[in-house]
Motif scaffolding. Structure first.
Motif, short mmCIF file in Angstrom:
data_model
loop_
_atom_site.label_atom_id
_atom_site.label_comp_id
_atom_site.label_asym_id
_atom_site.label_seq_id
_atom_site.Cartn_x
_atom_site.Cartn_y
_atom_site.Cartn_z
N VAL A 162 30.37 48.99 44.26
CA VAL A 162 31.88 48.89 44.51
C VAL A 162 32.25 47.87 43.50
O VAL A 162 33.35 48.10 42.86
CB VAL A 162 32.14 48.07 46.04
CG1 VAL A 162 33.24 47.29 45.92
CG2 VAL A 162 31.73 49.31 47.03
N LEU A 221 43.18 51.51 51.45
CA LEU A 221 41.88 51.24 51.93
C LEU A 221 42.27 50.98 53.90
O LEU A 221 41.54 51.36 54.42
CB LEU A 221 41.24 49.89 51.68
CG LEU A 221 40.72 50.12 50.24
CD1 LEU A 221 40.39 48.72 49.69
CD2 LEU A 221 39.36 50.83 50.25
N HIS A 260 34.94 48.56 40.09
CA HIS A 260 36.18 47.74 40.20
C HIS A 260 36.30 47.15 38.68
O HIS A 260 37.53 47.19 38.46
CB HIS A 260 36.09 46.70 41.28
CG HIS A 260 37.47 46.27 41.75
ND1 HIS A 260 38.33 46.87 42.45
CD2 HIS A 260 38.04 45.05 41.42
CE1 HIS A 260 39.35 46.18 42.60
NE2 HIS A 260 39.16 44.99 41.93
N LYS A 299 37.26 45.82 49.84
CA LYS A 299 36.29 46.86 49.66
C LYS A 299 34.77 46.48 50.17
O LYS A 299 34.18 47.41 50.51
CB LYS A 299 36.14 47.38 48.23
CG LYS A 299 37.53 48.08 47.54
CD LYS A 299 37.47 48.43 46.08
CE LYS A 299 38.58 48.92 45.40
NZ LYS A 299 38.68 49.13 43.99
#
Length: 293
Positions: A136, A220, A140, A94
């Protein structure tokens, strides 16, 4: 009583101010770090281009020889992290995407870690210095039970995980003391140990029917047009419960099973980790199967 309350209030305020100040200092130092580990290298980097990015645990870190990919003209880096789970592998990918990395292929080692969707505390804590600087990372960790303490209490994360991101690590970062994490394009070669543990029992291990972080990685890659190659890597001959790999294949048929490509104990440092010779045999097979077209 009034005086006591005033003094107590002053002490609390001073403590909070010190905590906020130290939090800012520690975080600033980590934000300048680029050469101690793979996590901060990605976080503090700009857009890069890779033909191959390798993700996973130590069974990726010790099993994929990056230079052999480079010898084929494939710009490669092994971002496998010893002790890591898919929680950390997903987050690292990510962050690469957030930093506009251009990645053609991701090779993901996913076998034993498919049995859990938990964070690996010793590895995941290394993301925490940046939790206020990356949306991000914040997202998470959001569902973790101690998120509120980590995010809202200043300096708490540095105290709680002092052994990983505390004073000692801050000092070494400040004096720019390098580690070997980035050597050999991220690959960490092992040697044959006379006393290496050549037995293992995984009979009670079962892959989750829906591993959250493996599914994240698949999503992703699909969204960002990255070719995902997910593989199971070898273990030594004396493993009880090797049908675990069959269970993985049944649950996730898209994963390639390479657990029996290298078998002899002479190619292993321990039952779950090949030595450099074994890793080179294994990597050559991967290159031949996926990149020799």
């Amino acid at each position: 009583m009034k005086r006591f309350l005033i003094y107590t209030g002053i002490i609390i305020v001073i403590t909070i101010l010190i905590a906020v100040g130290l939090d800012g200092i520690y975080t600033r130092i980590f934000m300048e770090s680029k050469n101690r580990g793979k996590i901060e290298t990605v976080i503090n980097s700009k857009a890069k281009k890779y033909d191959v990015v390798i993700l996973g645990s130590s069974r990726a870190n010790n099993h994929f020889v990056s230079q052999l990919f480079e010898d084929k003209g494939l710009k490669t880096f092994n971002f496998g992290m010893s002790g890591g789970h898919l929680f950390e592998a997903s987050l690292l990918l990510k962050l690469m995407i957030e930093r506009k990395y251009e990645i053609k292929n991701v090779i993901l080692e996913a076998d034993l870690n498919l049995s859990n969707d938990q964070e690996a505390e010793g590895v995941s804590t290394k993301f925490l210095p940046y939790i206020h600087n990356s949306e991000v990372i914040k997202k998470h960790f959001y569902d973790e039970e101690n998120f509120n303490e980590l995010y809202y209490i200043p300096f708490y994360r540095y105290v709680k995980y002092d052994s990983e991101i505390g004073f000692r690590e801050v000092y070494k970062t400040l004096i720019v003391e390098k580690t070997n994490a980035l050597d050999n394009l991220g690959y960490y070669p092992l040697v044959k140990h006379k006393n290496g543990n050549m037995k293992n029992n995984i009979v009670n291990l079962n892959p989750l029917p829906h591993n959250k972080y493996y599914e994240e990685i698949k999503s992703l890659c699909k969204t960002n047009n990255i070719n995902l190659i997910t593989v199971m890597t070898p273990m030594c001959e004396n493993v009880v419960g090797m049908n675990y790999f069959d269970k993985v294949k049944k649950t996730y048929p898209e994963i390639y099973n390479y657990e029996n490509v290298v078998k002899e104990d002479k190619y292993f440092s321990s039952c779950g980790h090949m030595n450099d010779n074994g890793a080179r045999i294994f990597t050559a097979r991967i290159l031949n199967d996926f990149f020799n077209k």
